[in-house]
Scaffold this active site. Structure first.
Site, PDB file in Angstrom:
ATOM      1  N   HIS A 130       0.826  -1.202   0.000  1.00  0.00           N
ATOM      2  CA  HIS A 130       0.000   0.000   0.000  1.00  0.00           C
ATOM      3  C   HIS A 130       0.863   1.254   0.000  1.00  0.00           C
ATOM      4  O   HIS A 130       0.432   2.305   0.458  1.00  0.00           O
ATOM      5  CB  HIS A 130      -0.923   0.035   1.218  1.00  0.00           C
ATOM      6  CG  HIS A 130      -1.871  -1.107   1.304  1.00  0.00           C
ATOM      7  ND1 HIS A 130      -1.624  -2.223   2.079  1.00  0.00           N
ATOM      8  CD2 HIS A 130      -3.062  -1.314   0.709  1.00  0.00           C
ATOM      9  CE1 HIS A 130      -2.634  -3.067   1.968  1.00  0.00           C
ATOM     10  NE2 HIS A 130      -3.517  -2.545   1.138  1.00  0.00           N
ATOM     11  N   THR A 159     -10.270   1.268   7.329  1.00  0.00           N
ATOM     12  CA  THR A 159     -10.296   0.950   8.753  1.00  0.00           C
ATOM     13  C   THR A 159     -11.382   1.708   9.499  1.00  0.00           C
ATOM     14  O   THR A 159     -12.130   1.136  10.294  1.00  0.00           O
ATOM     15  CB  THR A 159      -8.923   1.261   9.375  1.00  0.00           C
ATOM     16  OG1 THR A 159      -7.929   0.486   8.713  1.00  0.00           O
ATOM     17  CG2 THR A 159      -8.912   0.940  10.859  1.00  0.00           C
TER      18      THR A 159
END
Length: 587
Positions: A224, A459
């Site tokens: 990422h 998240t």
């Protein structure tokens, strides 16, 4: 040394949609469910296998959907996990078509992925479905000490897990066997990556990113764009490979000795292109890795896989994965190697599509159906107009603060927190414009939850979805036989166990530099003093305190500590802004 910031398609939403649709062009058996970014193959009376994650890692995971591999994949935004609602729809889709054989969900160990996929699995179990979750963490780039509570990240070794258990499911094995073998493969796989540059994410301003110099290579680069464990200077390929193999195999490095591999072990070697290395250069890298394995470590792999399996967009790097072949205990035809060799009709595994598939009836145009469920009221009454006013005040405060939240997350994370919160806030505001008024708090909350699960990925979206789902559940547990007004005491009794419920999916506590640093003070202050103004101020103070904290959870653990003192945790700050706006709206 910067990767190109020019793209043929710069709109990330259009990019993901069209990329997923392309799979139905190259494999006519697949169906693209646009709303939830799901790609699925025809139903099969075998155990279902689902995986997914943020977009940008292609061919993982959409490219692995097909006979002998995945039943369905779920795609999030670029480098952000899909929402729990997306995953839930994939589970429903697969479970409805396999005659109750069960579903195995495999996800990489990233906080957002574990939370969102975990929430979807828990909701499926609550519906009575047979579903199990397997989390893969194969990366050794970040050692035990730095990884801390987060643990090892999941990277390209995940592809080996998917291929083996996909083939196993295709043999008719039961869910327990599929899950056991998935965990066995995951436990015996180690990986590490390296890159010459960070990548540019389409649609994102990354002009302030600390890029690599022309003589540097990032060791342990995440998929990422996260930093690794070190930046090596003036390291040629042999030196780089030597260091990478030592991280994978050196048992004297107690911080990274996750798997013991001896020369007598059977080993599978996978060398994965992060997206931007030429095929020619990948061949040279593969030769260097194989030569050093044999000469320095006396390991001659029984299988060597070289190609593009899990990318970081057009990342100028590669990763090495080693699988220690273990006995599955399932008998003839079901060894790890036999399952790995088994053909798969998935374009990302470089397997040819059969003629029969091309001539079979095309089903990718089938209409997508999303199940709707009846919402149970709670008999606690609210003043709808006042509630909408207060909620609108909080949501608008978050939208206004998005540039600051994004800036903070760019410093200590991957820059998507502010956008995710803004997307959720805008989605709820849009819902409120069209929704029929209700005076029942449970119905009001469930409408918000549906938006959060659909509009917020990453998240933060998962944390809010889990918290709000348990909050609604805890309010219903207090539901009276006759209608009563919603009081602060009822909120307090519901909020505290809802915070505890987050512990099933995240070990975050006050002091870990997460949104819990704002959430816990708000709840405890509200319970003790019965004042929303005072609770909102406690949340703001908690968020401010995160400036002096070292991160122990989330992607911030991989960020250099000297940056933490300059900004608060983005998630905690965003929550504090919302709560202050909510309190202001109630005045």
């Amino acid at each position: 040394m910067a990767s190109s910031n020019r793209h043929f398609i710069s709109d990330p939403t259009h990019l993901i949609t069209t990329a997923l649709h392309s799979h139905t062009l190259t494999n006519p058996s697949l169906t693209h469910h646009r709303t939830n970014r799901i790609l699925s193959r025809p139903p099969s009376s075998t155990v279902g296998l689902i995986s997914g994650g943020g977009s940008g890692h292609e061919p993982s995971f959409a490219g692995f959907v097909g006979e002998g591999l995945l039943s369905a994949s779920v795609a999030g935004s670029l480098f952000a996990s899909p929402s729990a609602e997306q995953v839930s729809q994939a589970i429903r889709l697969v479970a409805a078509g396999n005659g109750g054989r069960g579903v195995c969900v495999v996800v990489m160990n990233y906080t957002g992925d574990v939370l969102n996929f975990g929430l979807a699995v828990e909701k499926a179990k609550a519906r009575g479905e047979k579903v199990e979750l397997v989390v893969v963490g194969d990366d050794v780039g970040v050692g035990r000490e730095q990884g801390g509570k987060v643990g090892r990240r999941g990277i390209a070794g995940t592809c080996l897990v998917l291929k083996i258990v996909g083939a196993l499911a295709g043999t008719g094995a039961d869910l327990e066997s599929v899950v056991d073998v998935a965990r066995l493969v995951a436990a015996n796989t180690v990986s590490i990556g390296a890159s010459l540059a960070h990548v540019h994410v389409p649609g994102r301003d990354e002009s302030n990113e600390d890029d690599l110099k022309s003589n540097e290579v990032e060791l342990g680069m995440g998929i990422h764009n996260e930093a690794g464990s070190a930046r090596l200077k003036d390291a040629d390929l042999p030196t780089l490979v030597k260091t990478m193999l030592a991280h994978l195999l050196d048992q004297s490095d107690k911080d990274r000795a996750f798997l013991k591999i001896d020369s007598q072990d059977s080993v599978v070697l996978m060398i994965n292109n992060l997206g931007g290395v030429s095929v020619l250069e990948m061949g040279g890298i593969a030769t260097e890795v194989a030569d050093q394995l044999e000469k320095s470590w006396k390991i001659k792999p029984v299988r060597v896989l070289v190609g593009t399996y899990m990318t970081s967009l057009n990342g100028l790097g590669f990763s090495i994965s080693l699988l220690k072949v273990m006995d599955t205990g399932l008998g003839n035809g079901k060894s790890m190697i036999e399952l790995l060799d088994s053909p798969a009709e998935a374009i990302g595994w470089s397997a040819p599509i059969k003629k029969e598939t091309w001539t079979s009836k095309r089903i990718n145009a089938a209409k997508e159906q999303v199940q709707e469920f009846e919402v149970k009221p709670a008999n606690f009454k609210i003043k709808y107009a006042r509630s909408v006013t207060a909620l609108t005040s909080g949501l608008r405060a978050v939208i206004k603060a998005e540039p600051d939240i994004t800036n903070y997350d760019t410093v200590v994370g991957d820059g998507d927190c502010g956008i995710g919160l803004k997307r959720g806030a805008e989605g709820i505001l849009e819902m409120l414009k069209d929704a029929e008024p209700t005076d029942d708090i449970a119905i009001f909350l469930d409408r918000i939850i549906q938006v959060v699960e659909s509009a917020m990925d990453g998240t933060s979206g998962a944390l809010y979805a889990i918290f709000l789902n348990t909050l609604a559940q805890n309010i219903r547990k207090q539901s009276p036989d006759k209608a009563e007004d919603m009081q602060l005491g009822i909120w307090a009794k519901a909020l505290e166990p809802s915070l505890s419920a987050l512990g099933k999916y995240t070990p975050a506590k006050v002091g870990d530099r997460t949104l819990v640093d704002a959430l816990e003070p708000f709840i405890s202050t509200l319970s003790h003093y019965g004042s929303i103004d005072r609770a909102a101020q406690a949340a703001a103070t908690g968020a401010e305190k995160t400036k002096s904290m070292k991160a122990s959870l989330g992607r911030s653990v991989y960020v250099s500590g000297e940056r933490w003192d300059t900004v608060p945790d983005p998630g905690a700050y965003g929550l504090a802004v919302f709560l202050q706006g909510l309190a202001d709206g109630l005045k």
